[in-house]
Design a protein around this motif. Structure first.
Motif, mmCIF file in Angstrom:
data_model
loop_
_atom_site.group_PDB
_atom_site.id
_atom_site.type_symbol
_atom_site.label_atom_id
_atom_site.label_comp_id
_atom_site.label_asym_id
_atom_site.label_seq_id
_atom_site.Cartn_x
_atom_site.Cartn_y
_atom_site.Cartn_z
ATOM 1 N N ALA A 26 0.816 -1.216 0.000
ATOM 2 C CA ALA A 26 0.000 0.000 0.000
ATOM 3 C C ALA A 26 0.850 1.266 0.000
ATOM 4 O O ALA A 26 0.336 2.354 -0.237
ATOM 5 C CB ALA A 26 -0.920 0.004 1.216
ATOM 6 N N LEU A 27 2.138 1.131 0.238
ATOM 7 C CA LEU A 27 3.075 2.251 0.298
ATOM 8 C C LEU A 27 2.613 3.290 1.326
ATOM 9 O O LEU A 27 2.405 4.470 1.035
ATOM 10 C CB LEU A 27 3.258 2.899 -1.073
ATOM 11 C CG LEU A 27 4.537 3.749 -1.240
ATOM 12 C CD1 LEU A 27 5.779 2.911 -1.057
ATOM 13 C CD2 LEU A 27 4.539 4.429 -2.604
ATOM 14 N N THR A 28 2.457 2.810 2.540
ATOM 15 C CA THR A 28 2.044 3.672 3.638
ATOM 16 C C THR A 28 2.584 3.087 4.933
ATOM 17 O O THR A 28 2.998 1.918 4.970
ATOM 18 C CB THR A 28 0.513 3.806 3.686
ATOM 19 O OG1 THR A 28 0.148 4.844 4.611
ATOM 20 C CG2 THR A 28 -0.150 2.503 4.115
ATOM 21 N N GLY A 29 2.589 3.880 5.983
ATOM 22 C CA GLY A 29 3.140 3.378 7.231
ATOM 23 C C GLY A 29 2.816 4.262 8.415
ATOM 24 O O GLY A 29 2.134 5.294 8.291
ATOM 25 N N THR A 30 3.344 3.861 9.555
ATOM 26 C CA THR A 30 3.035 4.497 10.834
ATOM 27 C C THR A 30 4.298 4.587 11.682
ATOM 28 O O THR A 30 5.144 3.679 11.645
ATOM 29 C CB THR A 30 1.958 3.686 11.582
ATOM 30 O OG1 THR A 30 0.729 3.747 10.858
ATOM 31 C CG2 THR A 30 1.740 4.202 12.986
ATOM 32 N N THR A 31 4.391 5.656 12.438
ATOM 33 C CA THR A 31 5.489 5.862 13.388
ATOM 34 C C THR A 31 4.904 6.134 14.761
ATOM 35 O O THR A 31 3.994 6.964 14.899
ATOM 36 C CB THR A 31 6.375 7.040 12.950
ATOM 37 O OG1 THR A 31 6.965 6.743 11.683
ATOM 38 C CG2 THR A 31 7.470 7.315 13.962
ATOM 39 N N GLY A 74 0.748 7.798 8.039
ATOM 40 C CA GLY A 74 0.214 8.047 6.717
ATOM 41 C C GLY A 74 -1.252 7.666 6.704
ATOM 42 O O GLY A 74 -1.828 7.271 7.712
ATOM 43 N N GLY A 75 -1.883 7.815 5.524
ATOM 44 C CA GLY A 75 -3.231 7.309 5.378
ATOM 45 C C GLY A 75 -4.350 8.310 5.467
ATOM 46 O O GLY A 75 -5.521 7.921 5.467
ATOM 47 N N LEU A 116 -0.626 12.332 7.753
ATOM 48 C CA LEU A 116 -0.292 12.996 6.497
ATOM 49 C C LEU A 116 -1.012 12.274 5.370
ATOM 50 O O LEU A 116 -1.439 11.127 5.509
ATOM 51 C CB LEU A 116 1.223 13.047 6.273
ATOM 52 C CG LEU A 116 2.030 11.734 6.282
ATOM 53 C CD1 LEU A 116 1.924 10.969 4.970
ATOM 54 C CD2 LEU A 116 3.495 12.037 6.581
ATOM 55 N N TYR A 117 -1.138 12.962 4.240
ATOM 56 C CA TYR A 117 -1.891 12.420 3.110
ATOM 57 C C TYR A 117 -0.932 11.734 2.143
ATOM 58 O O TYR A 117 -0.099 12.393 1.510
ATOM 59 C CB TYR A 117 -2.645 13.535 2.392
ATOM 60 C CG TYR A 117 -3.531 13.056 1.266
ATOM 61 C CD1 TYR A 117 -4.892 12.851 1.475
ATOM 62 C CD2 TYR A 117 -3.006 12.799 0.004
ATOM 63 C CE1 TYR A 117 -5.710 12.413 0.441
ATOM 64 C CE2 TYR A 117 -3.820 12.354 -1.028
ATOM 65 C CZ TYR A 117 -5.163 12.152 -0.805
ATOM 66 O OH TYR A 117 -5.969 11.713 -1.822
ATOM 67 N N ASP A 118 -1.049 10.413 2.038
ATOM 68 C CA ASP A 118 -0.253 9.661 1.065
ATOM 69 C C ASP A 118 -1.129 8.780 0.174
ATOM 70 O O ASP A 118 -0.633 7.882 -0.496
ATOM 71 C CB ASP A 118 0.818 8.815 1.765
ATOM 72 C CG ASP A 118 0.238 7.816 2.762
ATOM 73 O OD1 ASP A 118 -1.011 7.665 2.815
ATOM 74 O OD2 ASP A 118 1.024 7.193 3.498
ATOM 75 N N LEU A 119 -2.426 9.047 0.157
ATOM 76 C CA LEU A 119 -3.350 8.184 -0.577
ATOM 77 C C LEU A 119 -3.112 8.238 -2.078
ATOM 78 O O LEU A 119 -3.363 7.256 -2.782
ATOM 79 C CB LEU A 119 -4.803 8.574 -0.271
ATOM 80 C CG LEU A 119 -5.241 8.466 1.191
ATOM 81 C CD1 LEU A 119 -6.718 8.825 1.319
ATOM 82 C CD2 LEU A 119 -4.972 7.078 1.748
ATOM 83 N N ALA A 120 -2.637 9.378 -2.590
ATOM 84 C CA ALA A 120 -2.432 9.530 -4.038
ATOM 85 C C ALA A 120 -0.956 9.453 -4.416
ATOM 86 O O ALA A 120 -0.576 9.817 -5.522
ATOM 87 C CB ALA A 120 -3.017 10.868 -4.506
ATOM 88 N N ASN A 121 -0.126 8.970 -3.517
ATOM 89 C CA ASN A 121 1.323 8.940 -3.762
ATOM 90 C C ASN A 121 1.823 7.592 -4.256
ATOM 91 O O ASN A 121 3.016 7.312 -4.212
ATOM 92 C CB ASN A 121 2.077 9.327 -2.481
ATOM 93 C CG ASN A 121 1.855 10.781 -2.116
ATOM 94 O OD1 ASN A 121 1.152 11.496 -2.803
ATOM 95 N ND2 ASN A 121 2.462 11.214 -1.037
ATOM 96 N N ILE A 237 -6.017 20.425 -1.857
ATOM 97 C CA ILE A 237 -6.288 20.679 -0.448
ATOM 98 C C ILE A 237 -6.154 19.381 0.344
ATOM 99 O O ILE A 237 -6.699 18.334 -0.030
ATOM 100 C CB ILE A 237 -7.705 21.250 -0.261
ATOM 101 C CG1 ILE A 237 -7.817 22.618 -0.939
ATOM 102 C CG2 ILE A 237 -8.058 21.356 1.218
ATOM 103 C CD1 ILE A 237 -6.981 23.690 -0.303
ATOM 104 N N GLY A 238 -5.421 19.437 1.463
ATOM 105 C CA GLY A 238 -5.323 18.307 2.373
ATOM 106 C C GLY A 238 -4.406 17.197 1.934
ATOM 107 O O GLY A 238 -4.337 16.165 2.584
#
Length: 330
Positions: A26-31, A74-75, A116-121, A237-238
């Protein structure tokens, strides 16, 4: 002279650990920034499109003054669920807030978070009704350690910093009189971290050693105020955000931590241009482990802490992009 801590990470602050988790498909993550015991906390939000959880609870006039962890994910709005996983793990350990112990009544872990917004990345985001973020929160909690990676990891794995790869950055500072300051940031900003037409970071005056490449601008460098360099094209936006957490061992009240957070926002503007745009969701947490008393006179000492926080944050932002770029071009 002040110097970075032995790891040059936020975990140089005693009592703080960090865990990362990624979903590479999904190319996303959490810290997760985890405190060994509850810590005083505050939050400052400066972007025009923030996404946060539990930040109202961090106002100086509220009843709960300490938190157990901070989550950066992310997400977009989906990523706020990462705090559910961290909360569950902390609750199972018996950690959390409670006015008094009651048999059979669990305590409530306090876990503020920002996304942060990574849905379109990029990445496969067609997760339907089962977004991965609660699981990512649990995995990041399990991975907490004094050592952690930078760049394309954690909440920074799907990030873009202007036209460049974004990422997770961190830095620390230890002063001659023993104060420790640390910062960690997920950099997914609209603005550019580089001076136009150079490989030099805006944050270069605050660099210690060659922690983000040692690049310097030409002696005769001039910048047009209307030139934004490698900012993102066609921002939405966002869809752009830098989220961060600062930790210090200086004892702060909630009101003092909030003042430090307000001052430390300048760390964003030292590292990113433009910043705090309507397109950004910039948010910053400050946590205090309370091990070193704040010196007298308090206003001067607090000013010093805020300035140390700002410069350390600027370094962390630059390191996040530098480390991500190193991995992308390797």
């Amino acid at each position: 002279m002040s110097r970075p801590g032995p790891r040059n990470l936020i975990t140089d602050v005693d009592g703080i650990q960090v865990g990362n988790a990624e979903d590479f498909e999904a190319l996303t993550g959490t810290t997760v920034i985890l405190a060994d015991k509850p810590v005083t906390a505050a939050c400052a939000v400066a972007g025009g499109g923030p996404g946060t959880r539990e930040t109202d609870l961090l106002r100086a006039d509220t009843m709960v003054e300490q938190v157990d962890a901070v989550v950066l994910s992310g997400g977009s709005a989906y990523g706020l669920a990462a705090a559910d996983g961290v909360t569950a793990r902390l609750g199972a350990m018996g950690r959390g807030y409670g006015l008094k112990d009651l048999p059979g009544v669990p305590k409530t872990p306090i876990v503020p978070s920002a996304i942060l917004y990574d849905l379109a990345n990029g990445g496969k985001k067609d997760w339907g009704q089962t977004p991965p973020y609660r699981q990512l929160g649990e995995e990041a909690f399990e991975n907490h350690n004094k050592h952690f990676g930078l760049g394309n990891v954690g909440c920074g794995i799907g990030a873009n910093a202007g036209a460049h790869a974004g990422g997770l950055g961190s830095a620390s500072l230890i002063t001659n009189d023993g104060i420790t300051m640390g910062a960690v940031a997920g950099v997914n900003c609209f603005g550019s971290v580089f001076m136009p037409e150079t490989t030099c970071f805006w944050a270069w005056p605050f660099e210690i050693g060659n922690e983000f490449g040692g690049h310097r601008p030409p002696a005769d460098y001039q910048c047009d105020p209307e030139e934004w360099g490698d900012a993102k094209m066609n921002p939405q936006i966002g869809q752009n955000t830098t989220i961060a957490c600062i930790a210090t061992d200086v004892a702060l009240t909630p009101a003092q931590a909030h003042r430090v957070a307000q001052m430390a926002l300048s760390g964003f503007s030292r590292a990113i241009r433009p910043v705090f745009a309507p397109f950004d969701g910039d948010a910053l947490f400050v946590i205090s482990t309370g091990k070193i008393p704040l010196e007298d006179p308090t206003p001067i000492a607090l000013t010093r802490v805020g300035e140390l926080a700002a410069s350390t944050l600027a370094r962390a932002i630059a390191r996040g992009v530098y480390e991500a770029d190193q991995k992308v071009t390797a």
